[in-house]
Scaffold this motif. Structure first.
Motif, short mmCIF file in Angstrom:
data_model
loop_
_atom_site.label_atom_id
_atom_site.label_comp_id
_atom_site.label_asym_id
_atom_site.label_seq_id
_atom_site.Cartn_x
_atom_site.Cartn_y
_atom_site.Cartn_z
N LEU A 1 79.87 27.66 3.98
CA LEU A 1 78.77 28.46 4.54
C LEU A 1 78.88 28.53 6.05
N LYS A 2 79.23 27.40 6.68
CA LYS A 2 79.41 27.39 8.13
C LYS A 2 80.54 28.34 8.55
N ALA A 3 81.62 28.35 7.79
CA ALA A 3 82.74 29.26 8.09
C ALA A 3 82.29 30.72 7.96
N ARG A 4 81.49 31.01 6.97
CA ARG A 4 80.98 32.37 6.77
C ARG A 4 80.08 32.79 7.93
N LEU A 5 79.18 31.89 8.33
CA LEU A 5 78.28 32.20 9.44
C LEU A 5 79.04 32.36 10.75
N GLU A 6 80.10 31.56 10.94
CA GLU A 6 80.93 31.72 12.14
C GLU A 6 81.61 33.09 12.16
N ALA A 7 82.07 33.54 11.00
CA ALA A 7 82.71 34.86 10.92
C ALA A 7 81.71 35.96 11.23
N ILE A 8 80.50 35.83 10.73
CA ILE A 8 79.45 36.82 11.00
C ILE A 8 79.11 36.83 12.49
N ALA A 9 78.94 35.64 13.07
CA ALA A 9 78.62 35.54 14.50
C ALA A 9 79.73 36.14 15.35
N TYR A 10 80.97 35.87 14.98
CA TYR A 10 82.10 36.42 15.72
C TYR A 10 82.07 37.95 15.66
N GLY A 11 81.83 38.48 14.47
CA GLY A 11 81.76 39.92 14.31
C GLY A 11 80.63 40.54 15.12
N MET A 12 79.50 39.86 15.17
CA MET A 12 78.37 40.37 15.96
C MET A 12 78.69 40.30 17.46
N HIS A 13 79.37 39.26 17.87
CA HIS A 13 79.69 39.08 19.28
C HIS A 13 80.74 40.08 19.76
N THR A 14 81.74 40.31 18.94
CA THR A 14 82.83 41.21 19.34
C THR A 14 82.59 42.66 18.95
#
Length: 116
Positions: free
Chosen positions: A85-98
């Protein structure tokens, strides 16, 4: 309002002695001002400060501590559920940031390992 919120938060937990420290931390760091304006994030600051009597030095580590705290409390004793779940949330955050993936679809989320 922030002072009142923090004061009442720690008073309710019988930790009124922590109020001044958190308020001083917020006042002494410009990067915390926008976070302290948001009631949800101010609550997170109170929780993190209440657990360790200090806040991480940068926003990256602060957000990491907030996320770790939420996931730990959500998945008590189940570390295997936390990491995907943490990996998924990191991917979402990265996508939102970039902004990655936003042009192609507004409903798609960045990929990450997801198992439940």
């Amino acid at each position: 309002m922030q002072t009142l919120f923090v004061t009442r938060w720690f008073h309710a937990l019988d930790k009124a002695d922590l109020t001044a420290g958190l308020l001083a931390s917020i006042a002494g760091r410009e990067d915390l001002a926008p976070l302290a304006e948001n009631p949800l994030l101010l609550t997170a600051l109170c929780v993190i400060y209440g657990n360790g009597r200090r806040l991480p030095e940068d926003r990256y580590h602060l957000y990491q501590r907030i996320l770790d705290n939420v996931l730990y409390n959500r998945y008590l004793g189940d570390a295997r559920s936390r990491e995907p779940l943490k990996a998924r949330l990191e991917a979402i955050a990265y996508g939102m940031h970039t902004g990655e993936g936003l042009a192609s679809s507004t409903t798609a989320t960045p990929s990450g390992d997801w198992t439940c």
